[in-house]
Design a protein around this motif. Structure first.
Motif, PDB file in Angstrom:
ATOM      1  N   UNK A  96       0.015  70.358  36.523  1.00  0.00           N
ATOM      2  CA  UNK A  96       0.672  69.156  37.013  1.00  0.00           C
ATOM      3  C   UNK A  96       1.280  69.325  38.403  1.00  0.00           C
ATOM      4  N   UNK A  97       1.319  70.552  38.908  1.00  0.00           N
ATOM      5  CA  UNK A  97       1.925  70.802  40.224  1.00  0.00           C
ATOM      6  C   UNK A  97       1.120  70.112  41.317  1.00  0.00           C
ATOM      7  N   UNK A  98       1.826  69.746  42.370  1.00  0.00           N
ATOM      8  CA  UNK A  98       1.183  69.110  43.528  1.00  0.00           C
ATOM      9  C   UNK A  98       1.710  69.733  44.811  1.00  0.00           C
ATOM     10  N   UNK A 145      23.284  73.774  65.199  1.00  0.00           N
ATOM     11  CA  UNK A 145      23.296  72.897  64.031  1.00  0.00           C
ATOM     12  C   UNK A 145      22.043  72.026  64.010  1.00  0.00           C
ATOM     13  N   UNK A 146      21.636  71.543  65.184  1.00  0.00           N
ATOM     14  CA  UNK A 146      20.454  70.684  65.254  1.00  0.00           C
ATOM     15  C   UNK A 146      19.198  71.388  64.792  1.00  0.00           C
ATOM     16  N   UNK A 147      19.041  72.664  65.151  1.00  0.00           N
ATOM     17  CA  UNK A 147      17.867  73.427  64.730  1.00  0.00           C
ATOM     18  C   UNK A 147      17.844  73.593  63.221  1.00  0.00           C
ATOM     19  N   UNK A 148      18.993  73.911  62.622  1.00  0.00           N
ATOM     20  CA  UNK A 148      19.050  74.089  61.174  1.00  0.00           C
ATOM     21  C   UNK A 148      18.674  72.798  60.444  1.00  0.00           C
ATOM     22  N   UNK A 149      19.210  71.666  60.927  1.00  0.00           N
ATOM     23  CA  UNK A 149      18.926  70.383  60.276  1.00  0.00           C
ATOM     24  C   UNK A 149      17.449  70.030  60.402  1.00  0.00           C
ATOM     25  N   UNK A 150      16.873  70.227  61.581  1.00  0.00           N
ATOM     26  CA  UNK A 150      15.471  69.860  61.802  1.00  0.00           C
ATOM     27  C   UNK A 150      14.528  70.687  60.932  1.00  0.00           C
ATOM     28  N   UNK A 151      14.930  71.906  60.562  1.00  0.00           N
ATOM     29  CA  UNK A 151      14.093  72.758  59.725  1.00  0.00           C
ATOM     30  C   UNK A 151      14.319  72.469  58.246  1.00  0.00           C
ATOM     31  N   UNK A 152      15.581  72.375  57.834  1.00  0.00           N
ATOM     32  CA  UNK A 152      15.882  72.333  56.411  1.00  0.00           C
ATOM     33  C   UNK A 152      15.836  70.928  55.805  1.00  0.00           C
ATOM     34  N   UNK A 153      15.957  69.885  56.590  1.00  0.00           N
ATOM     35  CA  UNK A 153      15.870  68.542  56.016  1.00  0.00           C
ATOM     36  C   UNK A 153      14.487  68.278  55.424  1.00  0.00           C
ATOM     37  N   UNK A 154      13.388  68.456  56.179  1.00  0.00           N
ATOM     38  CA  UNK A 154      12.071  68.274  55.545  1.00  0.00           C
ATOM     39  C   UNK A 154      11.774  69.314  54.478  1.00  0.00           C
ATOM     40  N   UNK A 155      12.299  70.551  54.655  1.00  0.00           N
ATOM     41  CA  UNK A 155      12.065  71.605  53.661  1.00  0.00           C
ATOM     42  C   UNK A 155      12.749  71.295  52.341  1.00  0.00           C
ATOM     43  N   UNK A 156      13.768  70.421  52.362  1.00  0.00           N
ATOM     44  CA  UNK A 156      14.455  70.011  51.147  1.00  0.00           C
ATOM     45  C   UNK A 156      13.797  68.774  50.531  1.00  0.00           C
ATOM     46  N   UNK A 157      13.386  67.819  51.368  1.00  0.00           N
ATOM     47  CA  UNK A 157      12.858  66.548  50.875  1.00  0.00           C
ATOM     48  C   UNK A 157      11.418  66.669  50.367  1.00  0.00           C
ATOM     49  N   UNK A 158      10.582  67.432  51.051  1.00  0.00           N
ATOM     50  CA  UNK A 158       9.181  67.544  50.630  1.00  0.00           C
ATOM     51  C   UNK A 158       9.029  68.182  49.247  1.00  0.00           C
ATOM     52  N   UNK A 159       9.763  69.267  48.930  1.00  0.00           N
ATOM     53  CA  UNK A 159       9.685  69.791  47.558  1.00  0.00           C
ATOM     54  C   UNK A 159      10.155  68.794  46.505  1.00  0.00           C
ATOM     55  N   UNK A 160      11.143  67.967  46.831  1.00  0.00           N
ATOM     56  CA  UNK A 160      11.575  66.941  45.879  1.00  0.00           C
ATOM     57  C   UNK A 160      10.444  65.965  45.591  1.00  0.00           C
ATOM     58  N   UNK A 161       9.697  65.595  46.633  1.00  0.00           N
ATOM     59  CA  UNK A 161       8.540  64.716  46.439  1.00  0.00           C
ATOM     60  C   UNK A 161       7.503  65.386  45.555  1.00  0.00           C
ATOM     61  N   UNK A 162       7.240  66.673  45.811  1.00  0.00           N
ATOM     62  CA  UNK A 162       6.260  67.406  45.002  1.00  0.00           C
ATOM     63  C   UNK A 162       6.695  67.481  43.542  1.00  0.00           C
ATOM     64  N   UNK A 164       8.640  65.327  41.991  1.00  0.00           N
ATOM     65  CA  UNK A 164       8.511  63.975  41.425  1.00  0.00           C
ATOM     66  C   UNK A 164       7.080  63.718  40.971  1.00  0.00           C
ATOM     67  N   UNK A 165       6.109  64.078  41.807  1.00  0.00           N
ATOM     68  CA  UNK A 165       4.705  63.885  41.451  1.00  0.00           C
ATOM     69  C   UNK A 165       4.351  64.706  40.213  1.00  0.00           C
ATOM     70  N   UNK A 166       4.813  65.954  40.161  1.00  0.00           N
ATOM     71  CA  UNK A 166       4.517  66.835  39.026  1.00  0.00           C
ATOM     72  C   UNK A 166       5.084  66.278  37.724  1.00  0.00           C
ATOM     73  N   UNK A 167       6.344  65.848  37.773  1.00  0.00           N
ATOM     74  CA  UNK A 167       6.986  65.322  36.565  1.00  0.00           C
ATOM     75  C   UNK A 167       6.349  64.022  36.121  1.00  0.00           C
TER      76      UNK A 167
END
Length: 361
Positions: A96-98, A145-162, A164-167
């Motif tokens: 079920x992983x995506x 701070x800007x560099x950390x946000x630009x890296x970790x915001x998508x790194x946090x949101x994309x796994x949540x999407x994955x 959601x699809x799996x569940x």
């Protein structure tokens, strides 16, 4: 007699073997009160593939049923229900992983993959320190701070999407229907108390020693879960303080981020160390041997995230921050990106299984 080597064969073979063993358990019913799995089994007379997947994700691999069973090897029935359900469970996470290939890669080479990614990201973060801001305090004096946000915001949101699809795929496969708030409340209560790791009589399970009931694994899981939520709360409160109240880091020892983060990190580190110890001590034949590396890799990665965070806090204001910060951020980024494909996903799948079980009752 079932050949144990088949537990590493095709998923369809493993589901068929799980069905054979479950049908025997349903006839015996000795383990009726051990955990959520057996009452769910005993509500039915026949078992579709989706039912087997649901039972596998209800199972917490406490192994009490195995050591109580009279039909294990050398009996001709050769039952090993915890082992075969662990195999079916890991199959379901992969299926079920995506996207699926990432899950298969991590399950089989998790420790090496986590180490390689964490070190690789750490090198990149170390190189990014050349872009450090001209002004800043604490960690922001080393990395903006800007560099950390630009890296970790998508790194946090994309796994949540994955996730959601799996569940969603899992829920459709097991025939999940609309649920009520009461079903969710029952599942959350059972998950928070780790009732399925308490054994049939509440005296614990036999995960690390067949002759000894122990709550060690239950308490270690609770330490990891509550430690993780406290660390998440620390990060969330820091985000609110920064963007809503314009209170920039670093924060003092009596601030909400530190009051949540430090004890949360200690709980998380201690829980991961205990889970790793128990896993080394437990019989691998009663789990999914082919994904042992992935499971251990996840535990070690999560433990290093919390430990490096604590060390980084202790080193604030010293030259060690320039070394510890890239290592910590590399581990955190690796943890986020691998979450949908690591054993972190099992918490979400088991909660979904508990919600469906509550609705089925």
């Amino acid at each position: 007699m079932f050949d144990q080597s088949q537990m590493g064969s095709k998923p369809s073979t493993r589901i068929d073997e799980a069905r054979r063993q479950i049908e025997i358990c349903n006839a015996c019913r000795y383990c009726e009160g051990y955990c959520s799995v057996f009452p769910a089994i005993m509500r039915q007379r026949s078992f579709a593939d989706a039912d087997i997947t649901q039972f596998a994700n209800l199972c917490h691999n406490c192994r009490g049923c195995y050591y109580a069973c009279q039909y294990i090897e050398p009996h001709e029935f050769d039952l090993n229900l915890p082992g075969i359900l662990a195999e079916v469970r890991s199959d379901s996470w992969e299926r079920f992983a995506w996207p699926g290939p990432l899950a298969r890669l991590f399950q089989r080479s998790g420790t090496a993959l986590a180490l390689a990614l964490a070190l690789g990201f750490a090198v990149l973060f170390w190189a990014a320190q050349t872009l450090r801001p001209e002004s800043g305090e604490g960690f922001y004096a080393v990395m903006s701070h800007g560099l950390m946000v630009s890296v970790f915001m998508p790194a946090f949101l994309l796994p949540l999407l994955a996730l959601f699809v799996s569940l969603r795929r899992y829920w459709r496969h097991v025939g999940g229907q609309r649920v009520r708030i009461s079903h969710i409340r029952q599942a959350l209560s059972r998950a928070a108390q780790m009732k399925d790791l308490s054994g049939g009589q509440g005296q614990g399970c036999n995960f690390e020693d067949e002759d000894r009931f122990s709550n060690s694994r239950r308490y270690a899981h609770q330490a990891v879960v509550w430690g993780f939520f406290m660390c998440f709360g620390s990060t969330a409160s820091g985000t609110v303080m920064h963007y809503v109240f314009d209170w920039a880091a670093p924060y003092g020892p009596l601030s909400l981020p530190k009051l949540l983060g430090v004890p949360g990190g200690l709980l998380l580190t201690a829980g991961c160390l205990e889970l790793a110890r128990l896993k080394l001590k437990a019989d691998p034949a009663l789990g999914a041997r082919r994904v042992w590396s992935g499971e251990m890799g996840f535990v070690l990665l999560l433990g290093f995230v919390s430990l490096s965070g604590l060390l980084l806090y202790a080193a604030t204001g010293t030259a060690a921050v320039a070394v510890l910060l890239p290592l910590h951020l590399g581990a955190v980024l690796t943890f986020f990106l691998l979450t949908p494909y690591s054993k972190m996903a099992h918490g979400f799948f088991r909660l979904a299984a508990l919600i469906k079980d509550a609705a089925d009752k």
